[in-house]
Enzyme design. Structure first.
Site, PDB file in Angstrom:
ATOM      1  CG  ASP A   1      -2.114   0.839   1.138  1.00  0.00           C
ATOM      2  OD1 ASP A   1      -2.030   1.901   0.515  1.00  0.00           O
ATOM      3  OD2 ASP A   1      -3.159   0.457   1.677  1.00  0.00           O
ATOM      4  CG  ASP A   2      -0.311   4.873   0.149  1.00  0.00           C
ATOM      5  OD1 ASP A   2      -1.115   4.489  -0.706  1.00  0.00           O
ATOM      6  OD2 ASP A   2      -0.603   5.720   1.011  1.00  0.00           O
TER       7      ASP A   2
ATOM      8  CB  CYS B   1      -6.697   2.875  -1.213  1.00  0.00           C
ATOM      9  SG  CYS B   1      -5.225   3.570  -0.433  1.00  0.00           S
TER      10      CYS B   1
ATOM     11  NE  ARG C   1      -6.489  -1.183  -1.348  1.00  0.00           N
ATOM     12  CZ  ARG C   1      -5.407  -1.804  -0.859  1.00  0.00           C
ATOM     13  NH1 ARG C   1      -5.450  -3.087  -0.580  1.00  0.00           N
ATOM     14  NH2 ARG C   1      -4.289  -1.132  -0.657  1.00  0.00           N
TER      15      ARG C   1
ATOM     16  CE  LYS D   1      -6.403   0.120   2.275  1.00  0.00           C
ATOM     17  NZ  LYS D   1      -5.520   1.293   2.102  1.00  0.00           N
TER      18      LYS D   1
ATOM     19  CG  HIS E   1     -10.086   1.017   1.297  1.00  0.00           C
ATOM     20  ND1 HIS E   1      -9.129   1.887   0.809  1.00  0.00           N
ATOM     21  CD2 HIS E   1     -11.097   1.801   1.758  1.00  0.00           C
ATOM     22  CE1 HIS E   1      -9.533   3.136   0.963  1.00  0.00           C
ATOM     23  NE2 HIS E   1     -10.730   3.104   1.544  1.00  0.00           N
TER      24      HIS E   1
ATOM     25  CG  HIS F   1      -1.666   3.647   3.980  1.00  0.00           C
ATOM     26  ND1 HIS F   1      -2.086   4.411   5.048  1.00  0.00           N
ATOM     27  CD2 HIS F   1      -2.477   3.984   2.944  1.00  0.00           C
ATOM     28  CE1 HIS F   1      -3.099   5.173   4.677  1.00  0.00           C
ATOM     29  NE2 HIS F   1      -3.358   4.932   3.398  1.00  0.00           N
TER      30      HIS F   1
ATOM     31  CG  ASP G   1      -2.442   0.823  -2.892  1.00  0.00           C
ATOM     32  OD1 ASP G   1      -1.265   1.233  -2.838  1.00  0.00           O
ATOM     33  OD2 ASP G   1      -3.311   1.193  -2.078  1.00  0.00           O
ATOM     34  CG  ASN G   2      -1.754   4.266  -4.257  1.00  0.00           C
ATOM     35  OD1 ASN G   2      -2.821   3.885  -3.786  1.00  0.00           O
ATOM     36  ND2 ASN G   2      -0.747   4.675  -3.493  1.00  0.00           N
TER      37      ASN G   2
ATOM     38  CE  LYS H   1      -3.266   7.379  -1.569  1.00  0.00           C
ATOM     39  NZ  LYS H   1      -3.160   7.023  -0.131  1.00  0.00           N
TER      40      LYS H   1
END
Length: 546
Positions: A34-35, A72, A76, A129, A131, A219, A325-326, A371
């Protein structure tokens, strides 16, 4: 004669075992962080210690171009369904803006990987996660996962810090039951613990498995284990300017950055490291030490999963995919997000800090922006795929894959039929193309026959061949880049190529209409969510417009 029949039986048994092994459906592990920026693991140029991911890269394949949806929840949505996020119902985020494409949770027409693979004989497991909707009807166990441990919201602390008073306890869910992180536990470890528990329990069945391992790290908040932070003490004293130079050199050595490619220009919002005071340098280097420690722990966790596969004798028939994810998040504290509410030093259970733009500028090397932006730094991810005996070791290709391509890839490898209807609902057709020809060396990039598209909160892009148009809200002016020579998006050539801009713009309009995209000015929320993943200039632009 008995000896003959015995020998024949041995031969037939060996042949039947060989046929069974050859026809066995592969297990699938999908790992998402994540991130994390494009250059933040060793096989993409980083100094962060990621030996297990480097092993997967050296024994598998890497893409130079793999795309996500820049943030995010929309990422997903596409990942889980093989649909563009609007088609899946998560066009903006996990909040409801009152239209089907923006309802904020997965619609029933968009079948999840778990739903399809479960119907085709797979055990379906998830840890991490989610989300994709906080209502219990949208939780993982209700969307095809037989086993789930993790959290359903967009972010979580890594330690239970309720005793500090300013942050809530870490509330988790295991198979629809709520529980809390225990004192002394670290979230990345518990996500891994539960994934391994699921794998060992699943081993009692005769079925193949699909495991979605969705780490929260790196993240924010910046929180890591002391022993991991210690490994990086002093490593970032050189600052972001020198570190970016080192990563660029390493990317060239690895072949990630090709000699003919232009790199993103220096971010003018990032101050020169040498202009900082001593105290400022101490604060900033601590942030990157903790960020690196968080990724280090993820890599250690992946090593534990690999050891489990070997222990279960499933390592020879398991596909592993690793993505982010990004891109890394830009933005400065106080500009585009609330001021920090730390109750402890950076890295501790009381920390609520994050990487910020100065280091994110390095994380996204050699790409532009961050992001939530549709320039390459926002939508690009490392991509590693590992499947012994089917993927050639050490492969490095252009690839040009996208999240929407993973579902058709998994279904092809699994021999899974994608249903026309599911529980009485007509299923959306898959939007992507299988990556199998690229993974098996029959192609160097996806032959999709149509462009790739993006839209999120008014930020838009289209990628077709070597060309990419992009615009950042509130501007509606298209920029044009030749990604073949200018992956860093340094020279806008829209004025010189109006016919290309018009062609891709027309493609975008058709796609937007077909996919349910609505002009952001017409649907933007009265109180727009604060995204700590954009540059301060774009954050200011969105606040001015809204």
């Amino acid at each position: 004669m008995k000896k003959f029949f015995f020998s024949l039986a041995v031969v037939l048994t060996a042949m039947s075992l060989a046929v069974a092994q050859k026809s066995a459906k592969p297990n699938i592990i999908l790992i998402m962080v994540d991130d994390m920026g494009y250059s933040d693991i060793g096989s993409y140029g980083s100094e962060i210690q990621t030996p297990n991911l480097d092993k997967l890269a050296n024994e598998g394949i890497r893409f130079r171009e793999f795309y996500n949806n820049s943030i995010c929840a929309p990422t997903r949505a596409s990942l889980m369904t093989g649909q563009y996020q609007h088609k899946a119902g998560v066009g903006y985020f996990d909040v409801n803006l009152g239209l089907p494409a923006y309802q904020g949770y997965l619609n029933k027409e968009s079948l999840t990987l778990a739903e399809v693979l479960k119907q085709n004989g797979y055990s379906t497991l998830m840890s991490g996660k989610w989300h994709l909707g906080q209502d219990s009807l949208a939780w993982p166990n209700q969307r095809g996962f037989e086993q789930f441990y993790g959290f359903v919201s967009g972010a979580s602390n890594y330690f239970d810090i309720g005793k500090y008073g300013q942050a809530p306890p870490v509330v988790l869910i295991k198979n629809n039951k709520k529980l809390k992180l225990k004192e002394g536990e670290y979230l990345t470890n518990t996500i891994t613990d539960n994934a391994i528990e699921f794998l060992k329990d699943q081993n009692k069945t005769n079925k193949p498995f699909f495991l979605y391992l969705a780490f929260n790290a790196p993240h924010w908040p910046l929180q890591a284990l002391p022993e991991d932070i210690e490994k990086y003490k002093g490593k970032y004293d050189i600052g972001w300017d020198s570190l970016r130079v080192q990563r660029l050199a390493r990317q060239k050595e690895l072949g990630i950055l090709q000699p003919t490619q232009k790199i993103a220009e220096r971010d003018p919002e990032v101050p020169l490291w040498d202009n900082l005071t001593y105290d400022q340098k101490q604060l900033w280097k601590a942030k990157m030490e903790v960020y690196a420690a968080m990724l280090d722990r993820v890599d250690q966790s992946i090593g534990r999963v690999l050891n489990t596969l070997k222990e279960l004798k499933k390592d020879d028939n398991t596909l592993i995919i690793f993505i982010s994810d990004n891109g890394a998040q830009g933005g400065f504290a106080g500009i585009g997000r609330k001021p920090q509410r730390n109750t402890g030093p950076i890295g501790s259970p009381g920390s609520y800090d994050y990487q910020e733009q100065n280091w994110a500028y390095v994380s996204n090397t050699p790409l532009r922006q961050y992001k939530n932006n549709m320039h390459e730094g926002g939508i690009s991810s490392p991509f590693i795929a590992w499947l012994p005996k089917q993927i050639k070791a050490g492969s490095l290709v252009k690839g040009t894959g996208h999240l929407i391509d993973l579902a058709p890839t998994f279904y092809e490898l699994a021999g899974a039929k994608y249903p026309a209807t599911y529980n009485g609902v007509t299923a959306n057709q898959l939007a992507g193309k299988s990556l199998v020809p690229v993974l098996t060396g029959k192609a160097s990039e996806v032959n999709r026959g149509e462009p790739l598209f993006w839209e999120r909160a008014g930020n838009r892009a289209v990628h077709k061949g070597k060309w990419k148009i992009v615009s950042t809200f509130p501007a509606y002016q298209w920029e044009l880049y030749d990604l073949e020579s200018d992956r860093g998006e340094t020279k806008n050539v829209a004025a010189q190529n109006p016919q290309i801009v018009n062609e891709l713009s027309a493609d975008y309009v058709k796609w937007a209409e077909k996919t349910g995209v609505v002009d952001y000015d017409k649907i933007k929320p009265a109180q727009p969510m604060v995204i700590p993943g954009q540059s301060s200039s774009s954050a200011q632009a969105q606040r001015t417009a809204q």
